[in-house]
Design a protein around this motif. Structure first.
Motif, PDB file in Angstrom:
ATOM      1  N   LEU A 583       0.833  -1.204   0.000  1.00 45.24           N
ATOM      2  CA  LEU A 583       0.000   0.000   0.000  1.00 45.24           C
ATOM      3  C   LEU A 583       0.866   1.252   0.000  1.00 45.24           C
ATOM      4  CD1 LEU A 583      -2.774   1.346   0.154  1.00 45.24           C
ATOM      5  CD2 LEU A 583      -2.659   1.127   2.642  1.00 45.24           C
ATOM      6  N   ASN A 584       1.950   1.241   0.755  1.00 42.25           N
ATOM      7  CA  ASN A 584       2.843   2.398   0.780  1.00 42.25           C
ATOM      8  C   ASN A 584       3.482   2.637  -0.583  1.00 42.25           C
ATOM      9  OD1 ASN A 584       3.654   3.935   3.478  1.00 42.25           O
ATOM     10  ND2 ASN A 584       2.929   1.878   4.025  1.00 42.25           N
ATOM     11  N   LYS A 585       3.833   1.559  -1.274  1.00 41.15           N
ATOM     12  CA  LYS A 585       4.431   1.718  -2.599  1.00 41.15           C
ATOM     13  C   LYS A 585       3.433   2.332  -3.573  1.00 41.15           C
ATOM     14  CE  LYS A 585       7.841  -2.030  -2.374  1.00 41.15           C
ATOM     15  NZ  LYS A 585       8.230  -3.360  -2.924  1.00 41.15           N
ATOM     16  N   THR A 586       2.210   1.796  -3.588  1.00 42.17           N
ATOM     17  CA  THR A 586       1.227   2.329  -4.536  1.00 42.17           C
ATOM     18  C   THR A 586       0.797   3.736  -4.152  1.00 42.17           C
ATOM     19  OG1 THR A 586      -0.570   1.254  -3.298  1.00 42.17           O
ATOM     20  CG2 THR A 586       0.346   0.055  -5.169  1.00 42.17           C
ATOM     21  N   PHE A 587       0.705   3.996  -2.858  1.00 41.93           N
ATOM     22  CA  PHE A 587       0.356   5.357  -2.418  1.00 41.93           C
ATOM     23  C   PHE A 587       1.436   6.343  -2.850  1.00 41.93           C
ATOM     24  CE2 PHE A 587       0.207   8.931   0.474  1.00 41.93           C
ATOM     25  CZ  PHE A 587      -1.145   9.197   0.549  1.00 41.93           C
ATOM     26  N   ASN A 588       2.668   5.954  -2.736  1.00 41.39           N
ATOM     27  CA  ASN A 588       3.779   6.815  -3.151  1.00 41.39           C
ATOM     28  C   ASN A 588       3.661   7.147  -4.628  1.00 41.39           C
ATOM     29  OD1 ASN A 588       6.132   8.240  -3.210  1.00 41.39           O
ATOM     30  ND2 ASN A 588       7.488   6.497  -2.884  1.00 41.39           N
ATOM     31  N   ARG A 589       3.318   6.131  -5.437  1.00 43.78           N
ATOM     32  CA  ARG A 589       3.204   6.365  -6.878  1.00 43.78           C
ATOM     33  C   ARG A 589       2.037   7.294  -7.209  1.00 43.78           C
ATOM     34  NH1 ARG A 589       3.302   0.473  -9.405  1.00 43.78           N
ATOM     35  NH2 ARG A 589       2.777  -0.114  -7.273  1.00 43.78           N
ATOM     36  N   THR A 590       1.009   7.307  -6.361  1.00 46.06           N
ATOM     37  CA  THR A 590      -0.129   8.179  -6.664  1.00 46.06           C
ATOM     38  C   THR A 590       0.193   9.648  -6.448  1.00 46.06           C
ATOM     39  OG1 THR A 590      -1.105   8.167  -4.434  1.00 46.06           O
ATOM     40  CG2 THR A 590      -1.741   6.375  -5.927  1.00 46.06           C
ATOM     41  N   VAL A 591       1.162   9.953  -5.600  1.00 42.36           N
ATOM     42  CA  VAL A 591       1.481  11.358  -5.344  1.00 42.36           C
ATOM     43  C   VAL A 591       2.705  11.826  -6.116  1.00 42.36           C
ATOM     44  CG1 VAL A 591       0.459  11.331  -3.068  1.00 42.36           C
ATOM     45  CG2 VAL A 591       2.860  10.800  -3.294  1.00 42.36           C
ATOM     46  N   GLU A 592       3.484  10.902  -6.697  1.00 47.67           N
ATOM     47  CA  GLU A 592       4.663  11.304  -7.458  1.00 47.67           C
ATOM     48  C   GLU A 592       4.236  11.985  -8.749  1.00 47.67           C
ATOM     49  OE1 GLU A 592       7.264   8.100  -8.277  1.00 47.67           O
ATOM     50  OE2 GLU A 592       8.749   8.744  -6.841  1.00 47.67           O
ATOM     51  N   ASP A 593       4.663  13.222  -8.946  1.00 45.91           N
ATOM     52  CA  ASP A 593       4.441  13.976 -10.174  1.00 45.91           C
ATOM     53  C   ASP A 593       2.969  14.251 -10.479  1.00 45.91           C
ATOM     54  OD1 ASP A 593       7.130  14.071 -10.653  1.00 45.91           O
ATOM     55  OD2 ASP A 593       7.129  12.303 -11.936  1.00 45.91           O
ATOM     56  N   ILE A 594       2.079  13.982  -9.541  1.00 49.38           N
ATOM     57  CA  ILE A 594       0.666  14.132  -9.838  1.00 49.38           C
ATOM     58  C   ILE A 594       0.304  15.579 -10.175  1.00 49.38           C
ATOM     59  CG2 ILE A 594      -0.021  14.502  -7.422  1.00 49.38           C
ATOM     60  CD1 ILE A 594      -2.537  12.903  -8.055  1.00 49.38           C
ATOM     61  N   THR A 595       0.966  16.512  -9.548  1.00 48.72           N
ATOM     62  CA  THR A 595       0.587  17.898  -9.745  1.00 48.72           C
ATOM     63  C   THR A 595       0.960  18.414 -11.128  1.00 48.72           C
ATOM     64  OG1 THR A 595       2.619  18.453  -8.590  1.00 48.72           O
ATOM     65  CG2 THR A 595       0.565  18.589  -7.337  1.00 48.72           C
ATOM     66  N   ILE A 596       1.880  17.768 -11.804  1.00 49.90           N
ATOM     67  CA  ILE A 596       2.216  18.169 -13.168  1.00 49.90           C
ATOM     68  C   ILE A 596       1.243  17.531 -14.150  1.00 49.90           C
ATOM     69  CG2 ILE A 596       3.959  18.066 -14.982  1.00 49.90           C
ATOM     70  CD1 ILE A 596       6.061  17.993 -12.773  1.00 49.90           C
ATOM     71  N   ASP A 597       1.144  16.225 -14.091  1.00 50.21           N
ATOM     72  CA  ASP A 597       0.362  15.503 -15.082  1.00 50.21           C
ATOM     73  C   ASP A 597      -1.119  15.838 -14.992  1.00 50.21           C
ATOM     74  OD1 ASP A 597       0.521  13.194 -17.117  1.00 50.21           O
ATOM     75  OD2 ASP A 597      -1.116  12.597 -15.790  1.00 50.21           O
ATOM     76  N   ASP A 598      -1.672  15.853 -13.792  1.00 48.36           N
ATOM     77  CA  ASP A 598      -3.104  16.033 -13.660  1.00 48.36           C
ATOM     78  C   ASP A 598      -3.548  17.480 -13.787  1.00 48.36           C
ATOM     79  OD1 ASP A 598      -3.457  13.396 -13.504  1.00 48.36           O
ATOM     80  OD2 ASP A 598      -3.933  13.299 -11.373  1.00 48.36           O
ATOM     81  N   ILE A 599      -2.651  18.426 -13.478  1.00 45.63           N
ATOM     82  CA  ILE A 599      -3.024  19.823 -13.697  1.00 45.63           C
ATOM     83  C   ILE A 599      -3.220  20.079 -15.177  1.00 45.63           C
ATOM     84  CG2 ILE A 599      -2.093  22.171 -13.674  1.00 45.63           C
ATOM     85  CD1 ILE A 599      -1.082  21.653 -10.887  1.00 45.63           C
TER      86      ILE A 599
END
Length: 699
Positions: A583-599
């Motif tokens: 869960l920690n691994k997948t949670f980490n991936r959800t916040v990595e670079d999210i602000t660039i791609d999803d914005i």
């Protein structure tokens, strides 16, 4: 200079930004997003001061009082969580300098003249009664749900000020570039059970209808669709819709009728603007229709469905049981989404009538607004004492419903959406619900890892008055480290938390120290630090990051929380805690670079420029070109950074869970139907006197 009420939050946010490279990189995108595209969150510090005042009751009795100031702290945790994911998409406002009168015209139009006066009188008299050990509310009120004090009056005035600030924010900003389309008003007590002149279910004023009258008086809003997803039926909101339609309320307290619009023999008179449609989904077995105690009248009211008749537009849907995510998604598509089809019908009919009867409508042009009665007590995380009949919704529902509300508003209201907080009583329900609601309010996708039990559990630790950070953590425990960042932001959001909830000398001392730290070297207060918006702070932190890169000899003291080198020792303070590595691994991936791609995706999918009705065709063409140019700019590679670590490139199953590489291959081979409704019309899913208290006791 008046101290900025958000100063403490921004100081904490500055630390968060500087410590997190994935947030700093969002500055590249933040500068491309106009302030008008950000959602406004309105905080109401005065709402904290409505506090249960009967000091002589037992601790056990106090625990039954679920409508409490701590609800705002839990909401702040949800707000902080959303901001950490998308810091460039939200702006905070505090209504700390806005106290409005209960005798304001927009309040009197909803509640008449007698009820506000009665409420004011009862609040002023409450303290003396309490000193003498007497119940401060009238005998015919439910004293288990409703309490009063002189400070309740302060809280109500503050809530009204926050409501007005929310409406102003989406119709009139500091400048045309600072008018947002979406606002979330975080207030208490809730309002949707309050009738014309009768309080009920924690509610003393009907916040939604007051907002509607204010929007009509100040911004000429003619039609409003109220979408209510609170667990309980908004009987007060619905009853006031009958009053708006011209029917005389049962608890009418108006001194005299208008000479030119008197009631007929059937207690009906002409309806006037603004026109309101009420669309609710709720549990038919909960308050005010509690099993075994509900009257037939209450059950009928909570089941009313009528459209475009007798000046009424009301549609009620009852929550159903479900056991799997797939079952709930089918329920939502086939049953709950009907509310949007009916609201769409309401707006379409209103537009036609306004055009056809322009003379009768006083030449008023159609102007629509969507209001969400945002109660989070139907959440899967709500306490069982409130949710006694085991019907609920998954956390993702709050994102999906809100995104559908945006679609409805874009179709009819130029994107204007006002959300006002209603119910939600456990810390977990409020925190996770607000988090998911705000993600939807900016048209983003909810990721199920964010709403996992472990993540929610970590965030709500911050709701404890005496919260302390963990002394040690596993160095790869991203969730706990992130949650503590969220907690620090949430607890710093409203300074009055110190007075009402924390009551901590240490917190007050720390606040003074942080004020001192905000001074520049010459001893003058750094105004720019205090007044900056969230996105401006992200941009400044990015500039600092570039300076660090220019000067390699400068040692950087701050360590990103994703890379903190912490002890692997476990503490006994949480003996039941089990570290979930996957869960920690997948949670980490959800916040990595999210602000660039999803914005960048936000700019592509959510229309930023609305066409005005009073512009000519050439102007509209120019606007369309500019809008297309802006969307192309967001996707041409300027700041949309392709990466195998961004969330858009992670494959997900039907429940929006991240799949590993091996799972992705298996998922591709055994693909089942994905419930992505982004390109599906909402219309295509339409299938043709005893009381219990809201908190569970009896009158």
């Amino acid at each position: 200079m008046q101290a900025d009420p958000l100063e403490n939050f921004y100081l904490q946010f500055q630390k968060f930004v500087e410590n997190n490279p994935n947030v700093i990189s969002a500055a590249r995108a933040a500068s491309q997003i106009p302030e008008s595209a950000k959602a406004i969150i309105i905080l109401s510090p005065y709402s904290l001061y409505h506090v249960f005042p009967r000091e002589w009751v037992s601790k056990a009795y106090r625990k039954t009082i679920v409508e409490r100031p701590e609800r705002l702290l839990a909401a702040s945790m949800g707000i902080a969580a959303a901001i950490t994911m998308y810091p460039a998409l939200f702006n905070l406002k505090s209504s700390n300098n806005k106290l409005s009168s209960l005798n304001s015209p927009h309040v009197l139009k909803v509640h008449g003249t007698k009820w506000p006066q009665t409420l004011i009188k009862l609040c002023k008299e409450a303290d003396n009664k309490l000193k003498n050990g007497k119940i401060e509310v009238p005998n015919n009120w439910n004293s288990g749900d409703i309490y009063l004090s002189s400070n309740t009056l302060l809280a109500l005035k503050g809530s009204l000020g926050a409501i007005e600030t929310g409406v102003d924010s989406i119709f009139n900003g500091p400048s045309p570039d600072h008018i947002s389309n979406r606002a979330f008003v975080v207030i208490r007590p809730p309002g949707h059970h309050c009738h014309v002149s009768m309080p009920s279910g924690f509610c003393l004023l009907n916040n939604v209808h007051v907002a509607i009258e204010y929007a009509f008086d100040h911004y000429n809003v003619t039609h409003v669709a109220v979408l209510d997803f609170d667990l309980h039926h908004g009987d007060g909101t619905q009853d006031i819709c009958w009053k708006r339609a011209g029917f005389k309320p049962d608890d009418d307290t108006e001194e005299e009728e208008q000479e030119d619009n008197k009631y007929n023999d059937f207690n009906k008179r002409n309806a006037k603007f603004p026109k309101v449609g009420y669309f609710s989904m709720h549990d038919i077995n909960s308050f005010p229709t509690e099993t075994d105690f509900a009257t037939n009248e209450h059950i009928k009211n909570a089941s009313t469905c009528i459209m475009n008749s007798h000046d009424l537009n009301i549609w009620n849907i009852h929550l159903s049981n479900w056991s799997t995510d797939e079952e709930f998604q089918k329920l939502y598509r086939s049953k709950y989404r009907t509310l949007f089809a009916k609201a769409d019908e309401f707006f379409k009919t209103a537009k036609f009538e306004m055009e056809s009867n322009s003379n009768e409508n006083e030449n008023k042009p159609f102007k629509g607004l969507v209001i969400i009665s945002a109660g989070f007590d139907a959440s899967e995380f709500e306490q069982t004492s409130m949710q006694r009949h085991k019907v609920n919704v998954p956390t993702e529902f709050y994102t999906t419903f809100t995104k559908d509300a945006l679609k409805l508003s874009q179709m009819h209201c130029k994107g204007k959406v006002l959300s006002i907080m209603e119910g939600g009583y456990s810390d977990q329900a409020i925190c996770s619900g607000v988090f998911a609601h705000l993600i939807g309010l900016q048209n983003q996708d909810w990721i199920n890892e964010w709403g996992s039990e472990q993540v929610v559990k970590e965030i709500v630790r911050g709701c404890k008055p005496n919260w302390k950070p963990y002394k040690t953590k596993k160095k790869n425990d991203v969730i706990r480290i992130w949650a503590e960042e969220v907690i620090r932001l949430g607890r710093s959001m409203i300074p009055e938390f110190d007075d009402v909830i924390f009551k901590s000398k240490e917190k007050l001392l720390k606040h003074k120290q942080e004020q001192h730290a905000a001074l520049t070297n010459d001893g003058k207060f750094n105004e720019s630090l205090v007044t900056a918006t969230i996105s401006q702070r992200v941009t400044r932190a990015y500039a600092k990051e570039r300076e660090y890169k220019k000067h390699d000899n400068i040692k950087k003291e701050n360590v990103p929380f994703m890379q903190m080198n912490l002890s692997d020792e476990d503490e006994n303070e949480d003996e039941d805690y089990e570290y979930d590595e996957e869960l920690n691994k997948t949670f980490n991936r959800t916040v990595e670079d999210i602000t660039i791609d999803d914005i960048s995706r936000h700019l592509e999918t959510l229309e930023l420029i609305q066409q005005d009705d009073d512009t000519n065709e050439e102007d509209n063409k120019d606007k369309s070109k500019r809008s297309s140019s802006r969307r192309l700019q967001s996707s041409n590679g300027m700041y949309k950074i392709p990466s195998d670590k961004t969330t858009s490139n992670l494959k997900r199953d039907n429940n929006n869970r991240i799949l590993s590489s091996s799972q992705q291959n298996h998922h591709h081979q055994h693909h089942t139907q994905n419930y992505d409704d982004s390109d599906i019309s909402m219309m295509s899913h339409v299938s043709t006197m005893k009381h219990s208290t809201r908190s569970g006791g009896r009158w």
